[in-house]
Design an enzyme around this catalytic site. Sequence first.
Site, PDB file in Angstrom:
ATOM      1  N   PRO A 293       1.367  -1.464  -0.473  1.00 20.72           N
ATOM      2  CA  PRO A 293       0.462  -0.202   0.080  1.00 20.72           C
ATOM      3  C   PRO A 293       0.911   1.279   0.063  1.00 20.72           C
ATOM      4  CG  PRO A 293      -0.715  -1.432   1.706  1.00 20.72           C
ATOM      5  CD  PRO A 293       0.976  -2.400   1.010  1.00 20.72           C
ATOM      6  N   CYS A 294       0.652   2.266  -0.738  1.00 24.76           N
ATOM      7  CA  CYS A 294       1.308   3.406  -0.788  1.00 24.76           C
ATOM      8  C   CYS A 294       2.071   4.319   0.174  1.00 24.76           C
ATOM      9  CB  CYS A 294       0.695   4.270  -2.096  1.00 24.76           C
ATOM     10  SG  CYS A 294      -0.523   4.753  -1.862  1.00 24.76           S
ATOM     11  N   GLN A 295       0.579   4.083   1.123  1.00 21.63           N
ATOM     12  CA  GLN A 295       1.123   4.440   2.580  1.00 21.63           C
ATOM     13  C   GLN A 295       1.949   4.560   2.768  1.00 21.63           C
ATOM     14  OE1 GLN A 295      -1.385   3.373   1.349  1.00 21.63           O
ATOM     15  NE2 GLN A 295      -3.140   3.964   2.358  1.00 21.63           N
ATOM     16  N   GLY A 296       2.743   2.998   2.829  1.00 22.94           N
ATOM     17  CA  GLY A 296       3.481   2.304   3.189  1.00 22.94           C
ATOM     18  C   GLY A 296       4.819   3.393   2.692  1.00 22.94           C
ATOM     19  N   PHE A 297       5.091   4.652   1.456  1.00 25.15           N
ATOM     20  CA  PHE A 297       5.698   4.579   1.186  1.00 25.15           C
ATOM     21  C   PHE A 297       6.798   6.243   1.578  1.00 25.15           C
ATOM     22  CE2 PHE A 297       4.882   1.648  -2.056  1.00 25.15           C
ATOM     23  CZ  PHE A 297       5.817   1.167  -2.394  1.00 25.15           C
TER      24      PHE A 297
END
Length: 350
Positions: free
Chosen positions: A79-83
């Site tokens: 999930p892109c929030q993890g970046f």
Amino acid sequence: MKNKLKVLDLFSGCGGLSYGFVRAGFDVVAGIDNWKDSLITFERNHPGSKGILMDLGNFDPKNLEKITGKIDVVVGGPPCQGFSISGKRNPNDPRNGLYTSFVKTVKQLRPKAFVLENVPNLVAMSGGKIKNKILKDFTALGYEVKYKVMLASDYGVPQNRRRVVFVGTLGHNSFIFPEPTFSDPESKATAGQAISDLPEGSVKDGTENKKKPVSDYQAKMRKKSNKIFNHEITNHDQKTTDIIALVPDGGNYKDLPDHLKNTRRVNIAWTRYSSNKPSFTIDTGHRHHFHYKWNRIPTVRESARLQSFPDDFVFMGSKTSQYKQVGNAVPPLMAEQIAKALAKALNKKI
Ligand SMILES: C[S@@+](CC[C@H](N)C(=O)[O-])C[C@H]1O[C@@H](n2cnc3c(N)ncnc32)[C@H](O)[C@@H]1O
């Protein structure tokens, strides 16, 4: 069968990405996710693959190989929030660990290759720092990485969905991104070609589709099954039905009379798919996109068709959960093209 390249899918969801790899001749050994419904769907549609229910937030892959055996390719879409990268990072946000878990897994398993997919704006996020960090992290592990923003409708999917795909191989990277096979707008599969053979009303799971396929795309989706699953319509209130009835095929709120134009405060409000174009990106069930002809949102099956899931791929869980599984997925047809190109680069006959 013994020689198939073995794949592990992290953040597998229902397995759109995995399914493409299976279609390209890979052996998907397992998918890992922390969402049970999606894994039930994953296992149902990937016979022989394990769905592993696990939180990848704070994950130690040390013993993973004991479960999966030797893995050749790690794939996945954290999930892109993890970046979020250091500086702006909230150390208490558990999502920070998701991308790191992907890197740690590659470090531990040392597969021949990895495929990491994500939302296209990841490339420009934080002034390119996130993309650069991805390149740097994997280069440090000995991988040569290539990336590209791919448009699903270029690969036969009736949807203009964009995803960024990073492909890394251990040592020299001879992977070449597949050439678009449907780049001419006239040649692209349209929403009408994708779903016009599905009925207006709900049908019980397993009902025979009485209509004949009227496009190559429909024939392809129905090749293994002529039965309809996941086709329960949503009954909107009368006001919603009356308003959407005023919007033509391919239209939106701008086609409504003035007093109705602002009845939903989102810029995608009251949008109908266009029957003669690929659809825009399938969402996870926000109820703003309507069928090009019927006065309702698309069913899960119609959404699945627009994502290039064939009709024998059946979604499990509640209707809300099914919409989310479909909307989250990498279109299998696009994944298949990536997987075939990777197999070629890894010198495997498929
Ligand atoms: C974009 S979806 C992946 C879609 C998938 N690649 C496909 O093609 O069908 C992201 C997935 O990450 C999973 N996820 C989110 N947080 C997670 C966590 N902490 N541990 C494991 N999985 C997680 C979600 O449940 C979701 O299925």
